[in-house]
Design a protein around this motif. Structure first.
Motif, PDB file in Angstrom:
ATOM      1  N   ILE A  86       0.843  -1.192   0.000  1.00 46.86           N
ATOM      2  CA  ILE A  86       0.000   0.000   0.000  1.00 46.86           C
ATOM      3  C   ILE A  86       0.878   1.241   0.000  1.00 46.86           C
ATOM      4  O   ILE A  86       0.771   2.092  -0.868  1.00 46.86           O
ATOM      5  N   LYS A  87       1.777   1.354   0.987  1.00 41.07           N
ATOM      6  CA  LYS A  87       2.711   2.483   1.017  1.00 41.07           C
ATOM      7  C   LYS A  87       3.788   2.235   2.055  1.00 41.07           C
ATOM      8  O   LYS A  87       3.625   1.433   2.966  1.00 41.07           O
ATOM      9  N   GLY A  88       4.884   2.966   1.933  1.00 38.77           N
ATOM     10  CA  GLY A  88       5.961   2.901   2.909  1.00 38.77           C
ATOM     11  C   GLY A  88       5.761   3.952   3.982  1.00 38.77           C
ATOM     12  O   GLY A  88       5.251   5.034   3.704  1.00 38.77           O
ATOM     13  N   VAL A  89       6.140   3.614   5.202  1.00 41.64           N
ATOM     14  CA  VAL A  89       6.005   4.556   6.311  1.00 41.64           C
ATOM     15  C   VAL A  89       7.212   4.459   7.238  1.00 41.64           C
ATOM     16  O   VAL A  89       7.804   3.397   7.389  1.00 41.64           O
ATOM     17  N   ASP A  90       7.555   5.586   7.833  1.00 47.43           N
ATOM     18  CA  ASP A  90       8.584   5.606   8.860  1.00 47.43           C
ATOM     19  C   ASP A  90       7.904   5.235  10.168  1.00 47.43           C
ATOM     20  O   ASP A  90       6.793   5.684  10.441  1.00 47.43           O
ATOM     21  N   GLY A  91       8.518   4.383  10.955  1.00 40.77           N
ATOM     22  CA  GLY A  91       7.876   3.952  12.188  1.00 40.77           C
ATOM     23  C   GLY A  91       8.892   3.629  13.259  1.00 40.77           C
ATOM     24  O   GLY A  91      10.030   4.077  13.217  1.00 40.77           O
TER      25      GLY A  91
END
Length: 126
Positions: A86-91
């Protein structure tokens, strides 16, 4: 002839649950309008699944509710199976995951109808 009339309603009762189960395994969920929709924030119709970026799990990994190792595990994504990016995220940071000592980037994914987050290093585009 009466025998066949009894058998026909039973077949109809079995077809709908099987169709719903097949859609769920493919990552679709029935909507209130009666059409199938992908359960995530960027792909809302069946036609949009053609644009799905396919990911393969490099090892068995937890699909989590949020981008953190402390987040609830929603299910396991098994090594070698495919899901949708779906999408990349910083976590949150993770350590010693999928052979990487430390990293913090996650992928929001749809794996068999479950939308959640997995460490970026545990999946690859396929």
């Amino acid at each position: 002839m009466t025998y066949h009339k009894r058998e026909e309603p039973l077949k109809k009762l079995l077809i709908a649950p099987l169709a719903v189960a097949a859609l769920a395994l493919a990552g679709f969920v029935p909507s209130a309008s009666g059409t199938a929709a992908v359960e995530n924030d960027t792909m809302s119709t069946v036609a949009a699944t053609a644009k799905c970026k396919s990911l393969t799990a490099l090892s068995t990994v937890h699909v989590r509710k949020s981008a953190s190792t402390k987040s609830t595990s929603l299910r396991l994504w098994y090594k070698g199976t495919k899901g949708c990016d779906i999408k990349g995220v910083d976590g949150g940071s993770y350590k010693n995951t999928c052979g990487i000592p430390s990293y913090h980037y996650w992928r929001k994914v749809n794996y068999r109808g479950t939308v959640g987050y997995v460490p970026n290093v545990c999946v690859k585009y396929s």
